[in-house]
Design an enzyme around this catalytic site. Structure first.
Site, PDB file in Angstrom:
ATOM      1  N   GLY A 157       0.827  -1.196   0.000  1.00  0.00           N
ATOM      2  CA  GLY A 157       0.000   0.000   0.000  1.00  0.00           C
ATOM      3  C   GLY A 157       0.866   1.253   0.000  1.00  0.00           C
ATOM      4  O   GLY A 157       2.087   1.192   0.193  1.00  0.00           O
ATOM      5  N   CYS A 158       0.223   2.406  -0.199  1.00  0.00           N
ATOM      6  CA  CYS A 158       0.991   3.653  -0.291  1.00  0.00           C
ATOM      7  C   CYS A 158       1.628   4.036   1.035  1.00  0.00           C
ATOM      8  O   CYS A 158       2.798   4.450   1.069  1.00  0.00           O
ATOM      9  CB  CYS A 158       0.108   4.777  -0.824  1.00  0.00           C
ATOM     10  SG  CYS A 158      -1.399   5.084   0.122  1.00  0.00           S
ATOM     11  N   PHE A 159       0.893   3.911   2.143  1.00  0.00           N
ATOM     12  CA  PHE A 159       1.480   4.230   3.445  1.00  0.00           C
ATOM     13  C   PHE A 159       2.621   3.268   3.794  1.00  0.00           C
ATOM     14  O   PHE A 159       3.689   3.708   4.245  1.00  0.00           O
ATOM     15  CB  PHE A 159       0.413   4.205   4.540  1.00  0.00           C
ATOM     16  CG  PHE A 159      -0.552   5.350   4.486  1.00  0.00           C
ATOM     17  CD1 PHE A 159      -0.120   6.661   4.538  1.00  0.00           C
ATOM     18  CD2 PHE A 159      -1.920   5.116   4.399  1.00  0.00           C
ATOM     19  CE1 PHE A 159      -1.008   7.724   4.497  1.00  0.00           C
ATOM     20  CE2 PHE A 159      -2.822   6.166   4.342  1.00  0.00           C
ATOM     21  CZ  PHE A 159      -2.363   7.472   4.400  1.00  0.00           C
ATOM     22  N   ALA A 187       5.933   4.216   1.910  1.00  0.00           N
ATOM     23  CA  ALA A 187       6.683   5.323   2.499  1.00  0.00           C
ATOM     24  C   ALA A 187       7.274   4.939   3.845  1.00  0.00           C
ATOM     25  O   ALA A 187       8.438   5.257   4.156  1.00  0.00           O
ATOM     26  CB  ALA A 187       5.770   6.541   2.651  1.00  0.00           C
TER      27      ALA A 187
END
Length: 325
Positions: free
Chosen positions: A130-132, A135
């Protein structure tokens, strides 16, 4: 020889970004596009700026039983929408699932490409992070692997642009009037990305991530993710930066910076920026990570994973500069 590519969910933000990257890829040929509400329309009707060679490609209704001949399929569907359908895709068609149904699922490699590229090479089924997590985990990995922080005492404060919520649905929180000039936390305590972050923290550190806290916030911008991560550890800032530079020394897309990263640095790219600040006297380490939620956080990392799957240069189709301003 071109690699025949299909994209499911092409009308969404993640699928559309995958299409943009595939269209400029030196080895990929987009031959199949599928969706639900957009089925029957041409690509040019949904994306007026699409290259002329793709303009007439008709978006088909998604049905894994009637796929054309494909080498690789990108699936960009909402979490909960892909597991049953993708199970019916022939095994010879390799899949990168940009959605959330197969992260740490049996038979699927977890596609954290900058940290575990060797685990992705040659795989037939890869689940994109996922995007979170993209990062967060890129920022934490060097610290966890080197034992510089405690895995059970991590607090993640995350900010994301509106496009992270996807294009579909009728949730008014994501409209202009509701999101403009507004800042809102959401997904408290039970966010869908928590399990994959906790599992990866444990695999990287060999410890227990039971104390993980994660709070995402929706901010009034289109793209970008910034995570500020509070950890317990006695390392100095220099030690954290040195560990990250060693860890990512041969990785093309991770940039270790002395100054706190900004979301604009990554816009439109597959880059991941990480930085650190530490106070040993307070037993405090702050890790920071930035990605474009549609780039490294979705389609960019999916293309990177597809390159690894297909034995191509990892950077193929991904070397464009970020968009600025």
């Amino acid at each position: 020889m071109s690699i025949r590519i299909g994209i499911v969910g092409i009308s969404g933000f993640g699928g559309g970004e995958a299409m943009r990257l595939v269209a400029n890829h030196p080895s990929f040929e987009l031959v199949y596009a599928a969706g639900e509400g957009s089925a029957g329309s041409r690509l040019v009707d949904r994306f007026p700026g699409v290259p002329a060679r793709l303009a007439g490609l008709v978006i088909e209704k998604w049905d894994p039983a009637i796929l054309p001949q494909l080498d690789l399929l990108f699936a960009s569907l909402p979490t909960g929408s892909s597991a049953q359908a993708l199970a019916r895709v022939p095994r010879e068609v390799r899949i990168v699932d940009i959605g959330g149904d197969h992260r740490y699922a049996e038979g699927w490699a977890y596609g954290l490409a900058d940290v575990w590229p060797a685990r992705i090479e040659g795989q037939a089924r890869v689940a994109n992070p996922g995007c979170f997590p993209a990062a967060t985990l890129n920022a934490l990995a060097p610290l966890l692997v080197n034992g510089l922080i405690e895995p059970g005492n991590i607090v993640i404060d995350a900010k994301t642009g509106i496009s992270g919520a996807g294009r579909g649905g009728a949730d008014n929180r994501f409209g202009f009037a509701e999101s403009n000039e507004n800042l809102a936390p959401y997904g408290l305590l039970q966010h869908v990305h928590m399990p994959e972050m906790a599992s990866t923290i444990e695999r990287l550190s060999g410890g227990n991530a039971a104390g993980l806290v994660f709070t995402p916030h929706l901010v009034p911008m289109t793209r970008g993710v910034l995570v500020t991560i509070y950890c317990r550890g006695s390392a100095t800032t220099g030690q954290c930066l040195d560990a990250a530079r060693r860890f990512y020394a041969d990785r093309a897309f991770v940039r270790v910076t002395d100054t706190p990263p900004q979301t604009k640095w990554a816009t439109g790219s597959n880059l991941s920026f990480v930085s650190y600040a530490a106070d040993p006297k307070r037993n405090l380490v702050i890790a920071m990570g930035v990605v474009d939620n549609l780039g490294k956080g979705a389609a960019g990392q999916a293309i990177q994973n597809a390159n690894l799957i297909c034995g191509l240069p990892e950077t193929a189709g991904l070397e464009g500069l970020p968009v600025w301003p």
